[in-house]
Write a protein that holds these residues in place. Structure first.
Motif, PDB file in Angstrom:
ATOM      1  N   MET A   3       0.176  -1.767   0.450  1.00 57.08           N
ATOM      2  CA  MET A   3      -0.167   0.241   0.230  1.00 57.08           C
ATOM      3  C   MET A   3       1.107   1.207  -0.516  1.00 57.08           C
ATOM      4  SD  MET A   3      -2.635  -1.207   2.835  1.00 57.08           S
ATOM      5  CE  MET A   3      -3.586   0.478   2.246  1.00 57.08           C
ATOM      6  N   GLY A   4       1.486   1.314  -0.608  1.00 54.80           N
ATOM      7  CA  GLY A   4       2.163   2.557  -0.909  1.00 54.80           C
ATOM      8  C   GLY A   4       1.919   3.125  -1.855  1.00 54.80           C
ATOM      9  N   ALA A   5       2.181   4.732  -2.886  1.00 52.36           N
ATOM     10  CA  ALA A   5       1.831   5.747  -3.747  1.00 52.36           C
ATOM     11  C   ALA A   5       2.764   5.392  -4.389  1.00 52.36           C
ATOM     12  CB  ALA A   5       2.087   7.158  -3.477  1.00 52.36           C
TER      13      ALA A   5
END
Length: 111
Positions: free
Chosen positions: A86-88
């Protein structure tokens, strides 16, 4: 009754059956496992910024005993049914990635 100390060394602690062992500190709690030559083998340090573990391997299991995560110098294993990143920026892999569920024809792009 708690006694205020700068540093406490605990070599053996027996607790009453059914009673939890409770440690509290305003700075950190460190657990060191040493060999007979007093060389550090395993260490767990917890503090206000998180925790650090040092040893030959690290393992996390579910309450049912299923492996969720393990790591050593050779390999990191995620054993959960699903891995979510869940990282940009998503996930970045510097080498190849294998999966039995995504395939492309030889010399064709993955779509």
């Amino acid at each position: 009754m708690w006694t205020k100390m700068e540093t406490a060394f605990l070599f053996q602690k027996k607790k009453k059956k059914g009673r939890p062992l409770f440690l509290q500190s305003s700075r950190n709690v460190s657990v060191n496992i040493v060999n007979s030559n007093n060389q550090l083998l395993t260490q767990l340090v917890t503090g206000s910024h998180g925790f650090k573990a040092r040893g030959k391997m690290f393992e996390v299991k579910s309450t049912a005993g299923k492996l969720l995560f393990s790591a050593d110098e050779q390999e990191v294993v995620v054993g959960a049914e699903r891995l979510r990143v869940m990282g940009a920026e998503g996930a970045v892999f510097s080498k190849s990635v294998e999966t039995p569920h995504v395939r492309a024809e030889p010399f064709k792009e993955l779509r």
